[in-house]
Design an enzyme around this catalytic site. Structure first.
Site, PDB file in Angstrom:
ATOM      1  N   HIS A 141      -3.814  -5.375   2.358  1.00 59.38           N
ATOM      2  CA  HIS A 141      -3.542  -5.515   3.791  1.00 59.38           C
ATOM      3  C   HIS A 141      -4.242  -6.776   4.285  1.00 59.38           C
ATOM      4  O   HIS A 141      -4.792  -7.532   3.520  1.00 59.38           O
ATOM      5  CB  HIS A 141      -4.146  -4.339   4.563  1.00 59.38           C
ATOM      6  CG  HIS A 141      -3.628  -3.009   4.185  1.00 59.38           C
ATOM      7  ND1 HIS A 141      -2.406  -2.547   4.590  1.00 59.38           N
ATOM      8  CD2 HIS A 141      -4.189  -2.011   3.461  1.00 59.38           C
ATOM      9  CE1 HIS A 141      -2.245  -1.314   4.138  1.00 59.38           C
ATOM     10  NE2 HIS A 141      -3.300  -0.967   3.446  1.00 59.38           N
ATOM     11  N   ARG A 184     -12.002   7.043  -1.554  1.00 61.38           N
ATOM     12  CA  ARG A 184     -11.104   5.941  -1.212  1.00 61.38           C
ATOM     13  C   ARG A 184     -11.631   4.637  -1.801  1.00 61.38           C
ATOM     14  O   ARG A 184     -12.845   4.422  -1.874  1.00 61.38           O
ATOM     15  CB  ARG A 184     -10.965   5.817   0.311  1.00 61.38           C
ATOM     16  CG  ARG A 184     -10.445   7.075   0.987  1.00 61.38           C
ATOM     17  CD  ARG A 184     -10.059   6.825   2.430  1.00 61.38           C
ATOM     18  NE  ARG A 184      -8.862   5.997   2.542  1.00 61.38           N
ATOM     19  CZ  ARG A 184      -7.621   6.455   2.377  1.00 61.38           C
ATOM     20  NH1 ARG A 184      -7.408   7.730   2.104  1.00 61.38           N
ATOM     21  NH2 ARG A 184      -6.587   5.649   2.495  1.00 61.38           N
ATOM     22  N   CYS A 216       0.803  -1.225   0.000  1.00 61.83           N
ATOM     23  CA  CYS A 216       0.000   0.000   0.000  1.00 61.83           C
ATOM     24  C   CYS A 216       0.838   1.278   0.000  1.00 61.83           C
ATOM     25  O   CYS A 216       1.422   1.605  -1.024  1.00 61.83           O
ATOM     26  CB  CYS A 216      -0.998  -0.040   1.149  1.00 61.83           C
ATOM     27  SG  CYS A 216      -2.408   1.019   0.820  1.00 61.83           S
TER      28      CYS A 216
HETATM   29  N1  GLN Z   1      -1.933   6.839   2.059  1.00 63.08           N
HETATM   30  C1  GLN Z   1      -2.098   5.996   0.903  1.00 63.08           C
HETATM   31  C2  GLN Z   1      -3.449   6.149   0.227  1.00 63.08           C
HETATM   32  O1  GLN Z   1      -4.396   6.544   0.863  1.00 63.08           O
HETATM   33  C3  GLN Z   1      -1.862   4.551   1.304  1.00 63.08           C
HETATM   34  C4  GLN Z   1      -2.849   4.040   2.309  1.00 63.08           C
HETATM   35  C5  GLN Z   1      -2.496   2.703   2.886  1.00 63.08           C
HETATM   36  O2  GLN Z   1      -1.314   2.358   3.051  1.00 63.08           O
HETATM   37  N2  GLN Z   1      -3.514   1.968   3.305  1.00 63.08           N
HETATM   38  O3  GLN Z   1      -3.571   5.856  -0.942  1.00 63.08           O
END
Ligand code: GLN
Length: 248
Positions: A197, A131, A97
């Site tokens: 994750h 997101r 990520c």
């Molecule tokens: N900050 C990054 C995003 O929002 C990665 C997020 C994460 O590692 N879950 O894309």
């Protein structure tokens, strides 16, 4: 543990800043799967301002919030050379990520900050308006094997791959790299990046063993990875597939 047992040396980059959704659990999986085979894992933690050792067989970066990524990005880019050389010589890199985004050329956040990346993977990331979250199921072909990989994603970044890497998998369920092209993650040689994750490896022992096999090969050990009883891991995997509304 026999002190002379072949040992994988793992460089854990920014454990204090890049560790959301229990990403650190991936290291516990590496350790246990080696120890169950009477092999060892040695972890070197590398924080802000600390040099990256060039002699690791495996390097690991977890995920992070934009704020934490911003904190480490300049630091990482400024000292990445030993990691680049090790990777060029066959060391394994697993980046999750936020760590995955830092393996690319750059990441532009939603509030207009553009952070540099290492360019170890040929990809570029820019945040979208919303997101991309939820359970993910992938079809992955790696090392001449094909399998299902499960996990969880939560990222604003949309990642697009350049020609020097290939996707890790095809999205069966979820959003993947950008929610548009149907692919997830990136692979170039032994460099693997993914948005997944969970943490990633407990439910995907198959993938953990591919990475460990590569790392052992890089270490020069002729150790074979004996099969383990993965009944519990396979059940967790199958439950994740079923929860995603797909057949077990
Ligand atoms: N900050 C990054 C995003 O929002 C990665 C997020 C994460 O590692 N879950 O894309």
């Amino acid at each position: 543990m026999n002190e002379r047992a072949p040992t994988v040396r793992l460089g854990h980059l920014y454990p204090d800043h890049l560790n959301i959704y229990a990403d650190r659990g991936n290291i516990a999986v590496f350790r246990r799967r080696l120890e169950w085979r009477s092999l060892g894992l040695e972890v070197v933690e590398v924080g802000l301002g600390e040099e990256i050792p060039g002699d690791c067989n495996l390097y690991y970066l977890g995920g992070g919030q934009d704020r934490d990524q911003l904190l480490v990005a300049e630091d990482l880019v400024g000292k990445v050379e030993p990691l680049r050389q090790a990777a060029d010589n066959g060391a394994v890199v697993l980046a999750v990520c936020g760590g995955y985004q830092l393996m690319g050329h750059s990441y532009a956040t939603a509030d207009g900050k553009k952070m540099p990346g290492t360019g170890l993977l040929d990809l570029e990331t820019a945040a979208g308006d919303d997101r991309l979250t939820g359970d993910v199921v992938l079809n992955v072909s790696l090392d001449d094997r094909t399998n299902t990989v499960v996990g969880y994603e939560n990222h604003a970044g949309r990642t697009r791959l350049g020609p020097a890497c290939t996707p890790l998998g095809r999205v069966v369920k979820g959003h993947g790299n950008n929610g548009e092209d149907g692919f997830e993650g990136a692979v170039s040689g032994r460099r693997v990046g993914t948005y997944l994750h969970g943490p990633l490896l407990p439910k995907n022992p198959w993938l953990a063993d591919i990475l460990l096999r590569w790392a052992l090969d890089h270490s020069g050990a002729s150790a074979e990875l004996e099969p383990l009883d993965d009944t519990l891991e396979q059940e967790a995997h199958a439950t994740a597939v079923a929860r995603a509304g797909l057949k077990r």
